[in-house]
Scaffold this motif. Structure first.
Motif, PDB file in Angstrom:
ATOM      1  N   ALA A 141       0.836  -1.207   0.000  1.00 41.70           N
ATOM      2  CA  ALA A 141       0.000   0.000   0.000  1.00 41.70           C
ATOM      3  C   ALA A 141       0.869   1.254   0.000  1.00 41.70           C
ATOM      4  N   THR A 142       1.947   1.236   0.761  1.00 43.70           N
ATOM      5  CA  THR A 142       2.853   2.387   0.784  1.00 43.70           C
ATOM      6  C   THR A 142       3.533   2.568  -0.566  1.00 43.70           C
ATOM      7  N   LEU A 143       3.911   1.456  -1.196  1.00 46.03           N
ATOM      8  CA  LEU A 143       4.501   1.537  -2.537  1.00 46.03           C
ATOM      9  C   LEU A 143       3.506   2.139  -3.523  1.00 46.03           C
ATOM     10  N   ALA A 144       2.236   1.764  -3.375  1.00 46.95           N
ATOM     11  CA  ALA A 144       1.204   2.343  -4.247  1.00 46.95           C
ATOM     12  C   ALA A 144       1.082   3.845  -4.014  1.00 46.95           C
ATOM     13  N   VAL A 145       1.146   4.275  -2.755  1.00 42.93           N
ATOM     14  CA  VAL A 145       1.083   5.709  -2.443  1.00 42.93           C
ATOM     15  C   VAL A 145       2.250   6.442  -3.090  1.00 42.93           C
ATOM     16  N   MET A 146       3.450   5.882  -2.983  1.00 44.46           N
ATOM     17  CA  MET A 146       4.627   6.537  -3.560  1.00 44.46           C
ATOM     18  C   MET A 146       4.535   6.598  -5.086  1.00 44.46           C
ATOM     19  N   GLY A 147       4.156   5.488  -5.713  1.00 47.06           N
ATOM     20  CA  GLY A 147       4.106   5.458  -7.170  1.00 47.06           C
ATOM     21  C   GLY A 147       3.018   6.340  -7.744  1.00 47.06           C
ATOM     22  N   LEU A 148       1.797   6.164  -7.256  1.00 47.43           N
ATOM     23  CA  LEU A 148       0.688   6.955  -7.786  1.00 47.43           C
ATOM     24  C   LEU A 148       0.799   8.420  -7.376  1.00 47.43           C
ATOM     25  N   GLY A 149       1.344   8.670  -6.172  1.00 43.02           N
ATOM     26  CA  GLY A 149       1.568  10.057  -5.747  1.00 43.02           C
ATOM     27  C   GLY A 149       2.602  10.748  -6.625  1.00 43.02           C
ATOM     28  N   SER A 150       3.665  10.020  -6.969  1.00 42.12           N
ATOM     29  CA  SER A 150       4.671  10.594  -7.871  1.00 42.12           C
ATOM     30  C   SER A 150       4.078  10.881  -9.238  1.00 42.12           C
ATOM     31  N   LEU A 151       3.242   9.980  -9.726  1.00 43.96           N
ATOM     32  CA  LEU A 151       2.609  10.169 -11.029  1.00 43.96           C
ATOM     33  C   LEU A 151       1.727  11.418 -11.021  1.00 43.96           C
ATOM     34  N   ALA A 152       0.926  11.571  -9.985  1.00 39.37           N
ATOM     35  CA  ALA A 152       0.072  12.764  -9.892  1.00 39.37           C
ATOM     36  C   ALA A 152       0.913  14.028  -9.742  1.00 39.37           C
TER      37      ALA A 152
END
Length: 317
Positions: A228-239
């Protein structure tokens, strides 16, 4: 004692210390992941600016490719000559049709000579020299104490000097391009402030990169839900990359919108800006693909872990 009772006895309650620690670690991991994503979104344009805009070698390497853009160089040479010819003809207008036609014919021949010159290797070297001089005029050298000029400066003296020589040899007319139009200042652009701030910020790119890496590792280390944290980092970086791209693009368009009506300035700045933004866009897209892939892996992993947890709970119920 039944399996249900055993599970109830061993499962952490809503207010248990174990559950509170899990919530705390998850929240901390999320905050650190978002901080990492924010840094990543900023670091991509920072590295680009340092390697492509602030660096003289990088700027010359990227924009120097326009030397091989025959259509651009032909348009640039003709625009420069036409700009000088408008002044030349206006100064020498006699009102006598025959003489004015001679002047117009000389002007047309001068434009043709300039266009043909754009394929000459010497002209292409002059373009590179003009880039070096323009960069030096706008971006202070490393360690220099002086500030950047308040507005954009174009130093096309080597390029226009080559045009002057070719036109004079072919037509016998000295257009005086290098002397009158070699150095052009574009009032109202306000690029000096951007250059000064950008130079300071790009100097922080390396330590910020290490900070982003450390925060990312720490986020994954402290959290109980790593996917879940990896998803936050990846999708947050994309946004974040998308937001930064919009901000940069609007800022560049706002700056170039103050160029005025000079066709030579507009031609050079518009084409160089397109090339530099294209270089940044490629980096942002690459970073976006990596961030999106990391976010997708994290999201799928989090869903899989959650589904597995639910199956285990049902099995022990």
């Amino acid at each position: 004692m039944s399996s249900t009772a055993t599970a109830t006895a061993t499962a952490p309650g809503p207010g248990s210390p174990r559950r509170a620690a899990t919530v705390l670690r998850t929240g901390l991991g999320t905050v650190l992941g978002l901080a990492t994503a924010s840094l990543v979104a900023v670091l991509v344009p920072l590295h680009w600016a340092g390697e492509t805009v602030v660096s003289r070698e990088g700027f010359t390497r990227v924009v120097g490719t326009l030397a091989d853009d025959r259509a651009f160089q032909e348009e640039l040479a003709r625009t420069a000559v036409d700009r000088a010819v408008d002044s030349f003809v206006g100064e020498r207008s006699t009102g006598i049709a025959f003489l004015d036609r001679l002047v117009d014919e000389a002007a047309r021949r001068a434009g043709d000579v300039a266009v043909n010159l754009s394929a000459d290797p010497a002209y292409q070297r002059a373009w590179t020299q003009a880039l070096v001089r323009t960069h030096a005029a706008n971006v202070p050298a490393d360690g220099a104490v002086e500030r950047a000029p308040a507005d954009l400066v174009l130093d096309l003296t080597p390029l226009l000097g080559a045009v002057d020589g070719a036109v004079q040899r072919a037509v016998g007319v000295d257009t005086g391009l290098a002397g009158r139009q070699g150095v052009l200042t574009v009032p109202g652009t306000g690029t000096g402030r951007l250059v000064d701030h950008g130079t300071r910020l790009t100097g922080m790119a390396e330590p910020l990169t290490w900070a982003a890496g450390a925060l990312g590792v720490l986020a994954l280390a402290v959290t109980r839900h790593r996917f879940a944290t990896l998803a936050v980092m990846g999708l947050g970086s994309l946004a974040g990359l998308g937001v930064v791209w919009v901000v940069v693009e609007r800022g560049v368009h706002r700056t170039t919108g103050a160029l005025g009506s000079d066709p030579l300035v507009q031609l050079v700045v518009d084409r160089v800006t397109q090339l530099l933004l294209g270089e940044l866009g490629e980096r942002m897209v690459t970073a976006g693909w990596v961030a999106g892939a990391a976010g997708a892996v994290g999201l799928l992993g989090a869903v899989a872990v959650s589904a597995g947890s639910r199956r285990r709970r049902r099995a022990t119920a």
